[in-house]
Scaffold this active site. Sequence first.
Site, PDB file in Angstrom:
ATOM      1  N   HIS A  20       0.832  -1.198   0.000  1.00 26.14           N
ATOM      2  CA  HIS A  20       0.000   0.000   0.000  1.00 26.14           C
ATOM      3  C   HIS A  20       0.871   1.254   0.000  1.00 26.14           C
ATOM      4  CE1 HIS A  20       0.871   0.584   4.229  1.00 26.14           C
ATOM      5  NE2 HIS A  20       0.337  -0.583   4.551  1.00 26.14           N
ATOM      6  N   HIS A  23       4.140   1.351   2.302  1.00 25.87           N
ATOM      7  CA  HIS A  23       5.278   0.587   1.773  1.00 25.87           C
ATOM      8  C   HIS A  23       5.863   1.303   0.555  1.00 25.87           C
ATOM      9  CE1 HIS A  23       2.332  -2.751   3.038  1.00 25.87           C
ATOM     10  NE2 HIS A  23       3.223  -2.684   4.010  1.00 25.87           N
ATOM     11  N   CYS A 128      -4.173 -16.717  27.996  1.00 22.77           N
ATOM     12  CA  CYS A 128      -5.487 -16.942  27.379  1.00 22.77           C
ATOM     13  C   CYS A 128      -5.291 -17.822  26.151  1.00 22.77           C
ATOM     14  CB  CYS A 128      -6.142 -15.623  26.972  1.00 22.77           C
ATOM     15  SG  CYS A 128      -7.615 -15.896  25.967  1.00 22.77           S
ATOM     16  N   CYS A 131      -6.508 -16.269  22.857  1.00 22.70           N
ATOM     17  CA  CYS A 131      -5.565 -15.299  22.265  1.00 22.70           C
ATOM     18  C   CYS A 131      -4.214 -15.928  21.985  1.00 22.70           C
ATOM     19  CB  CYS A 131      -5.322 -14.124  23.203  1.00 22.70           C
ATOM     20  SG  CYS A 131      -6.770 -13.149  23.554  1.00 22.70           S
ATOM     21  N   CYS A 145     -10.677 -12.506  30.095  1.00 21.31           N
ATOM     22  CA  CYS A 145     -10.124 -11.934  28.861  1.00 21.31           C
ATOM     23  C   CYS A 145     -11.237 -11.162  28.169  1.00 21.31           C
ATOM     24  CB  CYS A 145      -9.599 -13.047  27.957  1.00 21.31           C
ATOM     25  SG  CYS A 145      -9.335 -12.497  26.259  1.00 21.31           S
ATOM     26  N   HIS A 148     -12.335 -12.932  24.807  1.00 22.37           N
ATOM     27  CA  HIS A 148     -12.903 -14.276  24.843  1.00 22.37           C
ATOM     28  C   HIS A 148     -13.840 -14.509  26.018  1.00 22.37           C
ATOM     29  CE1 HIS A 148      -9.455 -14.620  22.117  1.00 22.37           C
ATOM     30  NE2 HIS A 148     -10.287 -15.409  21.457  1.00 22.37           N
ATOM     31  N   LYS A 299      -4.589   6.686   9.973  1.00 19.27           N
ATOM     32  CA  LYS A 299      -3.424   6.042   9.390  1.00 19.27           C
ATOM     33  C   LYS A 299      -3.886   5.049   8.330  1.00 19.27           C
ATOM     34  CE  LYS A 299       0.108   2.688  10.418  1.00 19.27           C
ATOM     35  NZ  LYS A 299       0.430   1.599  11.314  1.00 19.27           N
ATOM     36  N   LYS A 302      -3.458  -1.819   6.499  1.00 17.97           N
ATOM     37  CA  LYS A 302      -4.320  -2.899   6.031  1.00 17.97           C
ATOM     38  C   LYS A 302      -5.475  -3.127   6.981  1.00 17.97           C
ATOM     39  CE  LYS A 302      -0.677  -4.948   8.231  1.00 17.97           C
ATOM     40  NZ  LYS A 302       0.673  -4.594   8.292  1.00 17.97           N
TER      41      LYS A 302
HETATM   42  N1  MSP Z   1       7.933  -6.273   9.199  1.00 18.22           N
HETATM   43  C1  MSP Z   1       8.065  -5.047   9.895  1.00 18.22           C
HETATM   44  C2  MSP Z   1       9.396  -4.397   9.601  1.00 18.22           C
HETATM   45  C3  MSP Z   1      10.602  -5.223   9.892  1.00 18.22           C
HETATM   46  S1  MSP Z   1      12.057  -4.403   9.440  1.00 18.22           S
HETATM   47  C4  MSP Z   1      13.288  -5.353  10.021  1.00 18.22           C
HETATM   48  C5  MSP Z   1       6.934  -4.099   9.500  1.00 18.22           C
HETATM   49  N2  MSP Z   1       6.329  -4.320   8.327  1.00 18.22           N
HETATM   50  S2  MSP Z   1       5.074  -3.496   7.759  1.00 18.22           S
HETATM   51  O1  MSP Z   1       4.801  -4.094   6.495  1.00 18.22           O
HETATM   52  O2  MSP Z   1       4.012  -3.479   8.696  1.00 18.22           O
HETATM   53  O3  MSP Z   1       5.489  -2.024   7.623  1.00 18.22           O
HETATM   54  C6  MSP Z   1       6.535  -1.648   6.819  1.00 18.22           C
HETATM   55  C7  MSP Z   1       6.712  -0.157   6.743  1.00 18.22           C
HETATM   56  O4  MSP Z   1       5.556   0.471   6.197  1.00 18.22           O
HETATM   57  C8  MSP Z   1       6.993   0.502   8.083  1.00 18.22           C
HETATM   58  O5  MSP Z   1       8.108   1.368   7.926  1.00 18.22           O
HETATM   59  C9  MSP Z   1       5.754   1.310   8.345  1.00 18.22           C
HETATM   60  O6  MSP Z   1       6.041   2.474   9.045  1.00 18.22           O
HETATM   61  C10 MSP Z   1       5.330   1.635   6.934  1.00 18.22           C
HETATM   62  N3  MSP Z   1       3.940   2.046   6.901  1.00 18.22           N
HETATM   63  C11 MSP Z   1       2.826   1.274   7.110  1.00 18.22           C
HETATM   64  N4  MSP Z   1       1.737   2.090   7.043  1.00 18.22           N
HETATM   65  C12 MSP Z   1       2.122   3.367   6.826  1.00 18.22           C
HETATM   66  C13 MSP Z   1       1.464   4.567   6.490  1.00 18.22           C
HETATM   67  N5  MSP Z   1       0.178   4.688   6.496  1.00 18.22           N
HETATM   68  N6  MSP Z   1       2.238   5.634   6.127  1.00 18.22           N
HETATM   69  C14 MSP Z   1       3.594   5.546   6.000  1.00 18.22           C
HETATM   70  N7  MSP Z   1       4.231   4.424   6.269  1.00 18.22           N
HETATM   71  C15 MSP Z   1       3.574   3.408   6.983  1.00 18.22           C
HETATM   72  O7  MSP Z   1       6.651  -3.190  10.247  1.00 18.22           O
END
Ligand code: MSP
Length: 499
Positions: A20, A23, A128, A131, A145, A148, A299, A302
């Site tokens: 998204h 990333h 739990c 969880c 919990c 649950h 924010k 997903k």
């Molecule tokens: N797997 C871990 C990172 C491990 S690094 C050794 C992780 N993955 S993630 O897929 O959830 O997020 C990856 C990156 O995307 C993070 O830097 C996170 O800050 C960024 N973003 C996720 N949502 C975001 C926004 N809405 N805006 C900007 N960046 C954000 O965390």
Amino acid sequence: MSRAHYYVTTPIYYANAEPHIGHTYTTVLVDTLLRWHRARGAETWSVSGTDEHGEKMVEAAAKLGLPPAVFTERISALFQRTWAELGLSTSRFVRTTDPRHVANVQRALQHVYDQGWIEPREYEGLYCVGCERFMTERDLEGGLCRDHERAPEPRRETNYFFAMSREFGWLRQYIEEHPGFIRPERFRNEALAMLRDESGLGDLSISRPKSRLDWGVELPFDRDHVCYVWFDALLSYLTGAGWPDAPQFPARWANAEHLIGKDILKPHAIFWPIMLKALGLAPYQHLSVHGYWTLDERKVSKSLGNMVSPLAMQERYGFELFRYFLLREMSFGLDASFSEATLVERVNADLANNLGNLVSRTLNLIEKLCGGVIPEAGPAGAAEESVARDGEAAAASVEAAMAELRFHDALTSIIGYAGAVNRYIDGQAPWKAVKQPGGEAVVRTSLHFAAQHIRRIAELLAPFVPGLSTEILRRLGERGGRVVKGESLVPRLEAPAAD
Ligand code: MSP
């Protein structure tokens, strides 16, 4: 003299959701920085990847009735295809399930264990089963919990702890003595605040009993446990740089920069430097932290189900324009809000009306008044000198902005420069001069300098919007050759329909 090196990473993205805007933003920053450093002669290396172990993956896979290995393979392939499609390449893409990475995690764990940094401790608490985890005060209501509505059971289990807390003093001093280590400054302060308030930190549990979770890297010194997912994931930055044996590893590591979003500051600012110390490695050079993209002030993630897909943006606007917007709209380190309406406004103002118009009118005039060949100039006068100064000032401020990752300021300066060249042409008005006796020199000089500045602007834009930059240079043609007028460089976008 040997060449400078530059090694930069994106986070290793969780393989449980589609790529998204969040990333995409980090991946675009990394691509831009690579181009920037490469243009300055550095030997560059970059790493991205997918984070595939841990409970999150098991849960997401189970929802689809798939084994975790099959599920993460699919999502990882989707990330790789997406970046390839968008032209965002990295030198290495690390999957944490790669056998080479798994071997590195075990090597690192064994080393740290042998050096006395890891010890087993009994952990006792209320567990739990729904969880599948230990509860904290906050998870309980009336002893039950919350999720649950059942009573958790007391359990004891062995957890291996990484003795992180013994290095908090060292880390604090290191951060204090190295101002650019964590940047921008607000995040450096945040990391220092975490270290000051040690109650929130303590030692790090780096194991999960297999009876609870078996999707992970086995601890080499206790096969009944798997490694905690963050300990595993952070090490991908070493795997991707060729640790331990690649001859290029030391040079890469000595020039490493991690780009992350602010939600993962703690593992990168606190766990990681101490893990590196335990491995006998120096800390990375820079941890550069950006804010969140929000949609309607929330924010984008997903879990909110409101993600902005980079491929959809590519289809609607072309990736180059989306990329421009990401870099131009967010002040590095602060949050920014995304909407298609703002994207359209920004692209129209900066690229269609200002830059695009500059290129089209200049090439049209060269076509019409100079037979399509960039003319030779007469001597530069005051107007030429003034716009040349604007160009130098813009180049200098791009340089200064990039040293501090102020991508938005760099682009503002370049677009400001295009505005100055537009005003220069307005002032010289070659379309009027051509009709006046002796106006020929004004036509030639103004169009010569305008074309020269456009070339400079395209060169400055190259790391940020490489496709657009190449297209401008193509239209300017070979030196001495014909210019190529072509269609509108950046057509004005229609405002999106309100929903
Ligand atoms: N797997 C871990 C990172 C491990 S690094 C050794 C992780 N993955 S993630 O897929 O959830 O997020 C990856 C990156 O995307 C993070 O830097 C996170 O800050 C960024 N973003 C996720 N949502 C975001 C926004 N809405 N805006 C900007 N960046 C954000 O965390």
